[in-house]
Structure formats: structure tokens, C-alpha cells
Scaffold this active site. Structure first.
Site, PDB file in Angstrom:
ATOM      1  N   ASP A 184      11.056   7.296 -23.138  1.00  0.00           N
ATOM      2  CA  ASP A 184      10.429   6.298 -22.280  1.00  0.00           C
ATOM      3  C   ASP A 184       9.049   5.957 -22.828  1.00  0.00           C
ATOM      4  O   ASP A 184       8.371   6.816 -23.381  1.00  0.00           O
ATOM      5  CB  ASP A 184      10.304   6.844 -20.858  1.00  0.00           C
ATOM      6  CG  ASP A 184       9.770   5.788 -19.892  1.00  0.00           C
ATOM      7  OD1 ASP A 184      10.163   4.624 -20.030  1.00  0.00           O
ATOM      8  OD2 ASP A 184       8.958   6.139 -19.021  1.00  0.00           O
ATOM      9  N   GLU A 268      14.942   2.086 -23.478  1.00  0.00           N
ATOM     10  CA  GLU A 268      15.017   0.995 -22.535  1.00  0.00           C
ATOM     11  C   GLU A 268      14.618  -0.280 -23.278  1.00  0.00           C
ATOM     12  O   GLU A 268      13.688  -0.263 -24.070  1.00  0.00           O
ATOM     13  CB  GLU A 268      14.006   1.273 -21.423  1.00  0.00           C
ATOM     14  CG  GLU A 268      14.206   0.474 -20.189  1.00  0.00           C
ATOM     15  CD  GLU A 268      13.348   1.030 -19.048  1.00  0.00           C
ATOM     16  OE1 GLU A 268      13.638   0.724 -17.906  1.00  0.00           O
ATOM     17  OE2 GLU A 268      12.403   1.772 -19.322  1.00  0.00           O
ATOM     18  N   CYS A 321      15.628   9.189  -8.556  1.00  0.00           N
ATOM     19  CA  CYS A 321      15.584  10.628  -8.783  1.00  0.00           C
ATOM     20  C   CYS A 321      16.752  10.977  -9.706  1.00  0.00           C
ATOM     21  O   CYS A 321      17.893  10.611  -9.434  1.00  0.00           O
ATOM     22  CB  CYS A 321      15.726  11.362  -7.451  1.00  0.00           C
ATOM     23  SG  CYS A 321      16.071  13.121  -7.655  1.00  0.00           S
ATOM     24  N   CYS A 324      19.418  13.570  -7.630  1.00  0.00           N
ATOM     25  CA  CYS A 324      20.330  13.157  -6.555  1.00  0.00           C
ATOM     26  C   CYS A 324      20.529  11.644  -6.482  1.00  0.00           C
ATOM     27  O   CYS A 324      21.344  11.162  -5.703  1.00  0.00           O
ATOM     28  CB  CYS A 324      19.824  13.679  -5.213  1.00  0.00           C
ATOM     29  SG  CYS A 324      18.358  12.801  -4.622  1.00  0.00           S
ATOM     30  N   CYS A 340      10.916  14.195  -4.645  1.00  0.00           N
ATOM     31  CA  CYS A 340      12.021  13.454  -4.046  1.00  0.00           C
ATOM     32  C   CYS A 340      12.201  13.896  -2.596  1.00  0.00           C
ATOM     33  O   CYS A 340      12.409  15.080  -2.335  1.00  0.00           O
ATOM     34  CB  CYS A 340      13.299  13.703  -4.840  1.00  0.00           C
ATOM     35  SG  CYS A 340      14.753  12.974  -4.072  1.00  0.00           S
ATOM     36  N   ASP A 350       7.192   9.867 -15.911  1.00  0.00           N
ATOM     37  CA  ASP A 350       7.715   9.408 -17.201  1.00  0.00           C
ATOM     38  C   ASP A 350       8.900  10.255 -17.684  1.00  0.00           C
ATOM     39  O   ASP A 350       9.843   9.724 -18.279  1.00  0.00           O
ATOM     40  CB  ASP A 350       6.604   9.407 -18.259  1.00  0.00           C
ATOM     41  CG  ASP A 350       5.493   8.416 -17.917  1.00  0.00           C
ATOM     42  OD1 ASP A 350       5.786   7.443 -17.192  1.00  0.00           O
ATOM     43  OD2 ASP A 350       4.345   8.630 -18.354  1.00  0.00           O
TER      44      ASP A 350
HETATM   45 ZN   LIG Z   1      16.410  13.745  -5.463  1.00  0.00          ZN
END
Ligand SMILES: [Zn+2]
Length: 370
Positions: A184, A268, A321, A324, A340, A350
Site C-alpha cells: 500500500d 492498488e 477490517c 471480519c 474494529c 496502512d
Molecule cells: Zn473486524
């Protein structure tokens, strides 16, 4: 496999004059060719080919006898380059070819063949210019293709030789979850990896950039055309050159490390121009020279048989995240770390983004968990 080798050359005063003459001649022909192509198309709706232009060169030389001092193969190469600039424009929708100016920072011309590299004697023999002293940092083996002679703003001279080593590109090596790394563009660091490693611009480069700010400010206060203006301008060009070298050096080392240590590298796709409009990021992104880095990464990956994976720019890699999949819509650029709310994992912004970039790109390949 084609590779470019660049060396500094040290022309004598007399040779310098001839090099400048070649640069000027090729620029003259380039602009003449561009004008003719445009005019011919406007009147006849047909294209002038490099072949046509080469034929017309005879007339141009008769009107401008000084062009006879310039290696005619270099002039013909200019017409060939003009044709490829148009092909790129039509096929790849790249920008329309521009007229060349004397004021461009790098001035150059090309020699397609008949130059001789002598590693033992430490010189290169150029048609119409003669044997020019060169410092060869390393030797190459293979067939010499086109050579480019360039002159920097600080009046240093270089030769860049395209060499075909006769070998085919290696076959791409297979990759999986364990042998792929996500990268990234950090906001604070130059690059952040899915492994958690961070790479920042080296200190010497940061120092030079700091110095650049000071010098540019001083330069802007000088009266245009004065002696002090000229001195400050030269100082500024020297620093720009130093920064380019320092940046390239850092980017070469980092790209080589990534390519050697991984079978695939996930990135990206950034719209750098859009990001520069966002003022906060402008400094860090343009300084970082991210696209120059990606170019180095891409060709090194080709050489070593590694794969570059890309995800689109619309995937919210920093806001999801990676554990999850919770979408943190409130995350702003200023937030470096977050927890999170759904699974309680704490994230470095990052690193989390780099992990997601890897995940998304492997998903695209149907390789997650392979
Ligand atoms: Zn999470």
C-alpha cells in the site's frame, strides 16, 4: 530480453559542440515532421509515414545545409520516433505528440546503430562525433540496439544503451497466499506491506527535499536574468538532479527486494492525478514518485518471472477490517490506527489496507487460501 545500460560520458569541448548540434538537429527535424504530419493530414486526410518523411528529409537538408553535419541515421530515427508517438496516441489514447522545446530539462538524440562500445579503452565511438571517453560502471553482454545520448540541465552527458541479451523472458512462477505480498502507498511511509513491514524514504532523500524547499524559496526572490538568478538556478538544477538520483536508487533497491522475496506483488491502481488535487496528500504522493516506483517494479517482475496483481481503485482497502470485513465508513485520512467495533482487532491503517489489497487481488485470481 531488452535492458538499458546508462553511463556517464565525458566529451571534449569539440565533441560537446557536435553533440549539441545533433540534439538541435534532431529537435528541428522532430518539430518539422510534426508540423508536416499535421498539415498533411488536414489537407489530404492521410497519414505521412516515417518513410515519406525520410524521403522529404533530402529537401529539408538542401534548405538547411547545417543538417548535413548531423548523422543522418539519427535524423531518420527521429522520424521513426514521431511515427511511434502517433501510434501510441491513436492506439493507446496517450497524449498528442508535443513540439520539442530547447527548454526541456533533458535534451537528447538517438543513434540506432554503428556506434562502438570499447570497455577496455573506456570509450564509445559515435558516428560523426568520434571516440568519447566513458565511465563504464559495469559491462553488458548482448546485441546493442538503439543508443540515446542525453544532456542534463547541469550539462552532464550520458549514453543509455539498449541491449538485447538474446534470452527469452522467464516463465512466470506460480504463487499462492504465502508467496504473495500486498503493498500500500503509505500516507506517512513510502510503502507499507501486508507483512507489517514499512519502508520510508531514506533520510538523505528527506534532507535533500528539505533543502529543496529552502533553495526554491531563495530562487523565487532573485531578480530574473541577474547573475544571482543564474547561480541560484544552477544550484537548484544540481539539487533536482541529486534528488532524482537518490530517489531512483532507493526505488531500485526496494523494488528489487520485493521482486526477489515474493512470487507475486499486489498493488492498488492509483489515480495519482486525482490524489494530487487533494492537497493533504499532494506533497507526500508527488514526492514519493509512486508511479515511477511501480514502473520499476513491473519491469523487474518481468525479468524475474514474477507476477504483479492489481485491484481497482474503488475497492475500499483501508476502510474494511481485514479480519471480519466490517466497513468503517467514518475512517478519515487523519486516523492512523483504529479498532474494529465488530471483532475488536486493532489495526494500523496502512498495514490493514495492504492486507486487504493482497486479499482482494488473490480473490480475483480465485486463490484465497490456496
Ligand atoms: Zn473486524
Amino acid at each position: 530480453m531488452l535492458k538499458a545500460f546508462k553511463y556517464r560520458i565525458y566529451p571534449t569541448k569539440e565533441q560537446e559542440k557536435k553533440i549539441v548540434q545533433h540534439i538541435g538537429g534532431c529537435r528541428f527535424v522532430y518539430n518539422w515532421a510534426l508540423e508536416n504530419k499535421i498539415r498533411y493530414y488536414e489537407t489530404s486526410k492521410e497519414k505521412l509515414s516515417a518513410y515519406d518523411l525520410n524521403y522529404m528529409l533530402k529537401g529539408l537538408k538542401a534548405d538547411n545545409p547545417w543538417l548535413k553535419e548531423v548523422n543522418s541515421q539519427s535524423l531518420q530515427q527521429t522520424n521513426k520516433n514521431m511515427e511511434s508517438a502517433f501510434t501510441r496516441f491513436f492506439r493507446e489514447k496517450k497524449g498528442f505528440p508535443n513540439f520539442k522545446s530547447k527548454k526541456n530539462p533533458v535534451q537528447s538524440f538517438q543513434i540506432p546503430q554503428h556506434y562502438v562500445v570499447d570497455f577496455e579503452e573506456g570509450n564509445v565511438k559515435l558516428p560523426k562525433i568520434g571516440k568519447v571517453k566513458a565511465s563504464f560502471s559495469r559491462e553488458f553482454f548482448g546485441t546493442c540496439k538503439t543508443a540515446t545520448i542525453s544532456r542534463s540541465t547541469t550539462h552532464k552527458y550520458y549514453i543509455s544503451i539498449l541491449v538485447d541479451d538474446g534470452k527469452d523472458l522467464p516463465i512466470k512462477e506460480p504463487f499462492n497466499d504465502n508467496t504473495t505480498v500486498g503493498v500500500d502507498v503509505g500516507i506517512k511511509d513510502f510503502a507499507v506491506l501486508s507483512t507489517g513491514e514499512k519502508f520510508d524514504n531514506p533520510k538523505y532523500l528527506k534532507n535533500s527535499l528539505q533543502k529543496l524547499k529552502v533553495l526554491s524559496k531563495r530562487f523565487s526572490r532573485k531578480q530574473k536574468g541577474s547573475n544571482n538568478f543564474k547561480k541560484a538556478k544552477l544550484k537548484l538544477s544540481r539539487l533536482h538532479e541529486k534528488i532524482t538520483n537518490q530517489r531512483n536508487d532507493f526505488q531500485h533497491k526496494l523494488s528489487l527486494k520485493l521482486v526477489r522475496e515474493n512470487q507475486a506483488i499486489a498493488l492498488e491502481t492509483l489515480k495519482v492525478c486525482n490524489m494530487i488535487k487533494n492537497h493533504c496528500l499532494a506533497q507526500s504522493i508527488s514526492d514519493a514518485g509512486w508511479s515511477a516506483f511501480v514502473t520499476k517494479l513491473e519491469y523487474k517482475a518481468e525479468w524475474y518471472g514474477k507476477t504483479i496483481l492489481r485491484i481497482g481503485q474503488f475497492e475500499p482497502s483501508s476502510k474494511l477490517c481485514n479480519v471480519c470485513g466490517y466497513h468503517n465508513k467514518e475512517l478519515t485520512l487523519a486516523v492512523r490506527e483504529w479498532t474494529c467495533p465488530s471483532c475488536n482487532t486493532s489495526h494500523d491503517r496502512d498495514v490493514n489496507a495492504a492486507i486487504n489489497i493482497k486479499k482482494f487481488s488473490l480473490q480475483d485470481q480465485n486463490l484465497v487460501g490456496v
